[in-house]
Design a protein around this motif. Sequence first.
Motif, PDB file in Angstrom:
ATOM      1  N   UNK A  16      17.542  -7.635  20.195  1.00 18.11           N
ATOM      2  CA  UNK A  16      18.551  -8.595  20.642  1.00 18.11           C
ATOM      3  C   UNK A  16      18.362  -8.975  22.109  1.00 18.11           C
ATOM      4  N   UNK A  17      18.015  -7.983  22.954  1.00 17.20           N
ATOM      5  CA  UNK A  17      17.918  -8.239  24.396  1.00 17.20           C
ATOM      6  C   UNK A  17      16.512  -8.033  24.959  1.00 17.20           C
ATOM      7  N   UNK A  18      15.553  -7.648  24.113  1.00 18.44           N
ATOM      8  CA  UNK A  18      14.191  -7.463  24.570  1.00 18.44           C
ATOM      9  C   UNK A  18      13.955  -6.091  25.184  1.00 18.44           C
ATOM     10  N   UNK A  19      12.693  -5.656  25.164  1.00 16.24           N
ATOM     11  CA  UNK A  19      12.316  -4.373  25.751  1.00 16.24           C
ATOM     12  C   UNK A  19      10.854  -4.460  26.175  1.00 16.24           C
ATOM     13  N   UNK A  20      10.610  -5.273  27.199  1.00 19.11           N
ATOM     14  CA  UNK A  20       9.235  -5.577  27.580  1.00 19.11           C
ATOM     15  C   UNK A  20       8.499  -4.356  28.133  1.00 19.11           C
ATOM     16  N   UNK A  21       9.242  -3.337  28.583  1.00 18.72           N
ATOM     17  CA  UNK A  21       8.594  -2.158  29.146  1.00 18.72           C
ATOM     18  C   UNK A  21       7.899  -1.317  28.083  1.00 18.72           C
ATOM     19  N   UNK A  22       8.133  -1.615  26.803  1.00 18.85           N
ATOM     20  CA  UNK A  22       7.510  -0.828  25.738  1.00 18.85           C
ATOM     21  C   UNK A  22       6.379  -1.581  25.041  1.00 18.85           C
ATOM     22  N   UNK A  63      18.740  -3.763  32.328  1.00 26.79           N
ATOM     23  CA  UNK A  63      17.963  -4.271  31.178  1.00 26.79           C
ATOM     24  C   UNK A  63      16.994  -5.371  31.631  1.00 26.79           C
ATOM     25  N   UNK A  64      15.763  -5.301  31.167  1.00 26.66           N
ATOM     26  CA  UNK A  64      14.725  -6.201  31.685  1.00 26.66           C
ATOM     27  C   UNK A  64      14.943  -7.659  31.278  1.00 26.66           C
ATOM     28  N   UNK A  65      15.189  -7.899  29.978  1.00 27.59           N
ATOM     29  CA  UNK A  65      15.357  -9.280  29.521  1.00 27.59           C
ATOM     30  C   UNK A  65      16.498  -9.991  30.230  1.00 27.59           C
ATOM     31  N   UNK A  66      17.703  -9.407  30.249  1.00 25.46           N
ATOM     32  CA  UNK A  66      18.799 -10.040  30.978  1.00 25.46           C
ATOM     33  C   UNK A  66      18.505 -10.204  32.465  1.00 25.46           C
ATOM     34  N   UNK A  72       9.929 -11.420  39.012  1.00 25.91           N
ATOM     35  CA  UNK A  72      11.075 -10.966  39.796  1.00 25.91           C
ATOM     36  C   UNK A  72      12.074 -10.192  38.963  1.00 25.91           C
ATOM     37  N   UNK A  73      12.342 -10.671  37.743  1.00 27.30           N
ATOM     38  CA  UNK A  73      13.272  -9.976  36.861  1.00 27.30           C
ATOM     39  C   UNK A  73      12.762  -8.605  36.469  1.00 27.30           C
ATOM     40  N   UNK A  74      11.447  -8.515  36.243  1.00 26.37           N
ATOM     41  CA  UNK A  74      10.852  -7.216  35.904  1.00 26.37           C
ATOM     42  C   UNK A  74      10.997  -6.232  37.056  1.00 26.37           C
ATOM     43  N   UNK A  75      10.680  -6.681  38.271  1.00 23.30           N
ATOM     44  CA  UNK A  75      10.805  -5.797  39.436  1.00 23.30           C
ATOM     45  C   UNK A  75      12.267  -5.417  39.682  1.00 23.30           C
ATOM     46  N   UNK A  76      13.169  -6.395  39.515  1.00 20.27           N
ATOM     47  CA  UNK A  76      14.601  -6.128  39.689  1.00 20.27           C
ATOM     48  C   UNK A  76      15.089  -5.086  38.693  1.00 20.27           C
ATOM     49  N   UNK A  77      14.600  -5.201  37.460  1.00 18.27           N
ATOM     50  CA  UNK A  77      15.000  -4.255  36.420  1.00 18.27           C
ATOM     51  C   UNK A  77      14.552  -2.842  36.762  1.00 18.27           C
ATOM     52  N   UNK A 103       3.686  -4.786  30.860  1.00 15.01           N
ATOM     53  CA  UNK A 103       4.964  -5.506  30.885  1.00 15.01           C
ATOM     54  C   UNK A 103       4.857  -6.789  31.697  1.00 15.01           C
ATOM     55  N   UNK A 104       4.188  -6.720  32.858  1.00 18.44           N
ATOM     56  CA  UNK A 104       4.043  -7.915  33.712  1.00 18.44           C
ATOM     57  C   UNK A 104       3.225  -8.982  33.004  1.00 18.44           C
ATOM     58  N   UNK A 105       2.136  -8.584  32.350  1.00 16.71           N
ATOM     59  CA  UNK A 105       1.309  -9.553  31.628  1.00 16.71           C
ATOM     60  C   UNK A 105       2.083 -10.194  30.479  1.00 16.71           C
TER      61      UNK A 105
END
Length: 268
Positions: free
Chosen positions: A115-121, A238-241, A227-232, A9-11
């Motif tokens: 619509x909002x992304x799902x980078x963790x998958x 939700x990661x994207x928002x 930062x957004x990933x860690x915050x999520x 996800x970070x990459x």
Amino acid sequence: MLDDFLVRAALAAFGTALAASVLGCFVVWRRMAYFGDATAHAAILGVALALALNISIFAGVVAVALVVALLIHRLSDRAQGTDTILGVLAHGALATGLVAVTLIPGARINLEAYLFGDVLTVSRLDVAVIWGGAAIVLGVLWFHWSALLTATLNPDLATASGIDPRRENLILTLLLAGIVAVAIKVVGALLITALLVIPAAGARRLSTSPEGMALRAALIGSLSAFGGLMLSIRLDTPTGPSIVVLAVVLYALSTLGGYLQGTGGNSP
């Protein structure tokens, strides 16, 4: 190393933010934010097309994004209201995609993820596609930087220098379609334009040259992604928002910093 979903996800987030932020400088300079919306919203139609034809989602999104981008590029020649054309295409493509997805028999997709992304998958293949796309975008920007910049700032000067502004505009159009296709998994179709515009707009306040603005935009975009990933993960949001919210916070801080420094956005 790539077995850890957080590393993938970070990459993915870093690769997307890096390419989108630098490309976003041209979006800001050319005032193409609504152009990005139209291309991004068409991505949902690409998802529907891919499901209907049983092909790769990525291939469907790329195909539709390219068609819409080229259509906008073509229509921009006409003596029609460009904002009206973009509005029709943006909302028309999104609505058509949402309707088409529900009409496809047996379709089982998580529409919210697109619509909002799902980078963790993201998978290893997704990471490879994102970094491949980011490398192409950054490579083209590197080799065409001078021509793109001249065509953006002064089309008449570009023509006098032997540069075709229309060709450079087409290159930007194709790059924008490409970044939409690779970013849909990270921030989703509704927020891709935010990742393009917000880091570049924030960097503009702190920069006095185009190159400085591109570097600062890449830094703001990368910080927003990590930062957004860690915050999520910490707040279960939700990661994207979350990535976009952090980008807005950094934009506000950079705007304040720019005014305190007295630069206030001196780059183009």
